[in-house]
Design a protein around this motif. Structure first.
Motif, PDB file in Angstrom:
ATOM      1  N   TYR A   1       0.834  -1.210   0.000  1.00  0.00           N
ATOM      2  CA  TYR A   1       0.000   0.000   0.000  1.00  0.00           C
ATOM      3  C   TYR A   1       0.866   1.256   0.000  1.00  0.00           C
ATOM      4  N   SER A   2       1.783   1.321  -0.946  1.00  0.00           N
ATOM      5  CA  SER A   2       2.739   2.437  -0.990  1.00  0.00           C
ATOM      6  C   SER A   2       2.064   3.782  -1.229  1.00  0.00           C
ATOM      7  N   GLU A   3       0.836   3.757  -1.773  1.00  0.00           N
ATOM      8  CA  GLU A   3       0.131   5.015  -2.047  1.00  0.00           C
ATOM      9  C   GLU A   3      -0.649   5.522  -0.841  1.00  0.00           C
ATOM     10  N   GLU A   4      -0.711   4.723   0.209  1.00  0.00           N
ATOM     11  CA  GLU A   4      -1.476   5.111   1.393  1.00  0.00           C
ATOM     12  C   GLU A   4      -0.641   5.980   2.341  1.00  0.00           C
ATOM     13  N   LYS A   5      -1.325   6.850   3.077  1.00  0.00           N
ATOM     14  CA  LYS A   5      -0.656   7.669   4.087  1.00  0.00           C
ATOM     15  C   LYS A   5      -0.690   7.003   5.458  1.00  0.00           C
ATOM     16  N   HIS A   6      -1.688   6.111   5.657  1.00  0.00           N
ATOM     17  CA  HIS A   6      -1.844   5.457   6.949  1.00  0.00           C
ATOM     18  C   HIS A   6      -2.159   3.983   6.766  1.00  0.00           C
ATOM     19  N   LEU A   7      -1.844   3.198   7.793  1.00  0.00           N
ATOM     20  CA  LEU A   7      -2.233   1.796   7.847  1.00  0.00           C
ATOM     21  C   LEU A   7      -2.968   1.546   9.154  1.00  0.00           C
ATOM     22  N   ILE A   8      -3.925   0.630   9.080  1.00  0.00           N
ATOM     23  CA  ILE A   8      -4.654   0.197  10.271  1.00  0.00           C
ATOM     24  C   ILE A   8      -3.929  -0.995  10.873  1.00  0.00           C
ATOM     25  N   MET A   9      -3.636  -0.952  12.150  1.00  0.00           N
ATOM     26  CA  MET A   9      -3.073  -2.099  12.866  1.00  0.00           C
ATOM     27  C   MET A   9      -4.192  -2.746  13.661  1.00  0.00           C
ATOM     28  N   SER A  10      -4.387  -4.053  13.448  1.00  0.00           N
ATOM     29  CA  SER A  10      -5.496  -4.737  14.120  1.00  0.00           C
ATOM     30  C   SER A  10      -5.002  -5.967  14.867  1.00  0.00           C
ATOM     31  N   VAL A  11      -5.871  -6.485  15.713  1.00  0.00           N
ATOM     32  CA  VAL A  11      -5.552  -7.685  16.484  1.00  0.00           C
ATOM     33  C   VAL A  11      -6.599  -8.755  16.212  1.00  0.00           C
ATOM     34  N   THR A  12      -6.151  -9.993  16.199  1.00  0.00           N
ATOM     35  CA  THR A  12      -7.035 -11.153  16.201  1.00  0.00           C
ATOM     36  C   THR A  12      -6.340 -12.202  17.062  1.00  0.00           C
ATOM     37  N   TYR A  13      -6.974 -13.335  17.288  1.00  0.00           N
ATOM     38  CA  TYR A  13      -6.406 -14.344  18.181  1.00  0.00           C
ATOM     39  C   TYR A  13      -6.367 -15.703  17.493  1.00  0.00           C
ATOM     40  N   ARG A  14      -5.327 -16.455  17.787  1.00  0.00           N
ATOM     41  CA  ARG A  14      -5.171 -17.808  17.256  1.00  0.00           C
ATOM     42  C   ARG A  14      -5.067 -18.799  18.409  1.00  0.00           C
ATOM     43  N   ASN A  15      -5.029 -20.081  18.054  1.00  0.00           N
ATOM     44  CA  ASN A  15      -4.878 -21.144  19.064  1.00  0.00           C
ATOM     45  C   ASN A  15      -5.908 -21.024  20.184  1.00  0.00           C
ATOM     46  N   GLU A  16      -7.179 -20.984  19.765  1.00  0.00           N
ATOM     47  CA  GLU A  16      -8.283 -20.925  20.732  1.00  0.00           C
ATOM     48  C   GLU A  16      -8.186 -19.721  21.659  1.00  0.00           C
ATOM     49  N   GLY A  17      -7.717 -18.601  21.122  1.00  0.00           N
ATOM     50  CA  GLY A  17      -7.701 -17.372  21.906  1.00  0.00           C
ATOM     51  C   GLY A  17      -6.507 -17.197  22.809  1.00  0.00           C
ATOM     52  N   THR A  18      -5.495 -18.050  22.670  1.00  0.00           N
ATOM     53  CA  THR A  18      -4.343 -17.960  23.566  1.00  0.00           C
ATOM     54  C   THR A  18      -3.186 -17.174  22.967  1.00  0.00           C
ATOM     55  N   LEU A  19      -3.228 -16.916  21.662  1.00  0.00           N
ATOM     56  CA  LEU A  19      -2.115 -16.251  20.994  1.00  0.00           C
ATOM     57  C   LEU A  19      -2.602 -15.050  20.204  1.00  0.00           C
ATOM     58  N   ARG A  20      -2.154 -13.864  20.581  1.00  0.00           N
ATOM     59  CA  ARG A  20      -2.528 -12.652  19.847  1.00  0.00           C
ATOM     60  C   ARG A  20      -1.740 -12.573  18.546  1.00  0.00           C
ATOM     61  N   ASP A  21      -2.404 -12.089  17.540  1.00  0.00           N
ATOM     62  CA  ASP A  21      -1.751 -11.895  16.255  1.00  0.00           C
ATOM     63  C   ASP A  21      -2.164 -10.534  15.704  1.00  0.00           C
ATOM     64  N   TYR A  22      -1.212  -9.794  15.204  1.00  0.00           N
ATOM     65  CA  TYR A  22      -1.476  -8.449  14.703  1.00  0.00           C
ATOM     66  C   TYR A  22      -1.240  -8.399  13.195  1.00  0.00           C
ATOM     67  N   SER A  23      -1.953  -7.500  12.537  1.00  0.00           N
ATOM     68  CA  SER A  23      -1.766  -7.334  11.101  1.00  0.00           C
ATOM     69  C   SER A  23      -2.044  -5.884  10.714  1.00  0.00           C
ATOM     70  N   PHE A  24      -1.670  -5.553   9.480  1.00  0.00           N
ATOM     71  CA  PHE A  24      -1.770  -4.181   8.987  1.00  0.00           C
ATOM     72  C   PHE A  24      -2.603  -4.153   7.709  1.00  0.00           C
ATOM     73  N   HIS A  25      -3.483  -3.141   7.601  1.00  0.00           N
ATOM     74  CA  HIS A  25      -4.437  -3.093   6.497  1.00  0.00           C
ATOM     75  C   HIS A  25      -4.532  -1.671   5.941  1.00  0.00           C
ATOM     76  N   SER A  26      -4.904  -1.611   4.687  1.00  0.00           N
ATOM     77  CA  SER A  26      -5.186  -0.320   4.069  1.00  0.00           C
ATOM     78  C   SER A  26      -6.587   0.140   4.475  1.00  0.00           C
ATOM     79  N   PRO A  27      -6.753   1.420   4.830  1.00  0.00           N
ATOM     80  CA  PRO A  27      -8.089   1.924   5.177  1.00  0.00           C
ATOM     81  C   PRO A  27      -9.110   1.758   4.063  1.00  0.00           C
ATOM     82  N   ARG A  28      -8.654   1.694   2.809  1.00  0.00           N
ATOM     83  CA  ARG A  28      -9.627   1.592   1.716  1.00  0.00           C
ATOM     84  C   ARG A  28     -10.295   0.229   1.645  1.00  0.00           C
ATOM     85  N   TYR A  29      -9.795  -0.738   2.432  1.00  0.00           N
ATOM     86  CA  TYR A  29     -10.445  -2.048   2.472  1.00  0.00           C
ATOM     87  C   TYR A  29     -11.456  -2.145   3.619  1.00  0.00           C
ATOM     88  N   ILE A  30     -11.637  -1.063   4.358  1.00  0.00           N
ATOM     89  CA  ILE A  30     -12.631  -1.083   5.423  1.00  0.00           C
ATOM     90  C   ILE A  30     -14.026  -0.972   4.815  1.00  0.00           C
TER      91      ILE A  30
END
Length: 220
Positions: A183-212
């Motif tokens: 997303y080189s054309e974006e000025k900002h990225l969204i950082m989000s959280v989700t959980y894996r392994n039945e809720g025991t492991l946090r996982d973070y990822s980054f998204h373009s606002p235009r996909y919201i």
């Protein structure tokens, strides 16, 4: 006698209408809270689970202008959004300042299919699909590593064992750099959280606002 028959007719009429409404279904898009695994992007639900209004205390809110999604999966259960929850959303405002009000909110994202295919080779690509995430932070693109580490450590500090923060931040820097490349054309990225392994492991990822696709306003 005639009055009794009239009243009975009304009761039967209401019963018939209730039965018809009960059997009616509507099609709702699904938002994955977890892996998609090739599942359908829509589901039929009883019309009664898709009410036209939402009651919030003494307020009755008209939902006709809201997006509706059914949450599928348990990866956001630790944050209070579990499998089978119906969420009601509004689009992200075009006002750039509103982007920075997202931390702490649930959002619905459209899958970026090209990125999904690249990062999950061999898995079915979710066609016209959505996923649910919780926003942790909004970051500028093009941050220097030291700036990134400072901002992210602050954002996840109350969620991560203090002995592992440096390790987690280092892992997220790699993810952030890849996302900035997508997303080189974006000025900002969204950082989000989700959980894996039945809720025991946090996982973070980054998204373009235009996909919201929507910001969750209500859930039931």
């Amino acid at each position: 006698m005639k009055i009794a028959i009239f009243i009975l007719s009304i009761i039967i009429g209401f019963a018939v209408i209730w039965m018809i409404l009960r059997r009616r279904t509507v099609v709702i898009p699904v938002a994955d809270a977890g892996a998609n695994e090739g599942n359908a992007s829509v589901v039929e639900v009883p019309a009664t689970s898709n009410p036209p209004v939402y009651t919030l205390g003494d307020k009755v809110i008209n939902l006709s202008g809201y997006g509706r999604y059914l949450i599928r999966g348990h990866s956001l259960r630790p944050e209070g959004l579990d499998n089978g929850t119906m969420v009601y959303t509004l689009p992200l405002s075009a006002n750039a300042e509103d982007l920075h009000l997202l931390p702490g909110r649930f959002i619905i994202l459209r899958y970026h299919t090209e990125r999904y295919a690249a990062e999950h080779p061999g898995l079915p690509i979710p066609a016209n699909g959505f996923k649910a995430r919780k926003v942790i932070a909004v970051l500028s693109t093009g941050l220097k590593k030291s700036e990134f580490e400072q901002k992210v450590a602050k954002s996840i500090g109350n969620q991560t064992d203090s002995n592992r923060i440096d390790e987690v931040v280092a892992h997220l820097w790699d993810k952030y750099e890849r996302a900035c490349g997508y997303y080189s054309e974006e000025k900002h990225l969204i950082m989000s959280v989700t959980y894996r392994n039945e809720g025991t492991l946090r996982d973070y990822s980054f998204h373009s606002p235009r996909y919201i696709s929507g910001v969750v306003k209500f859930k039931s």
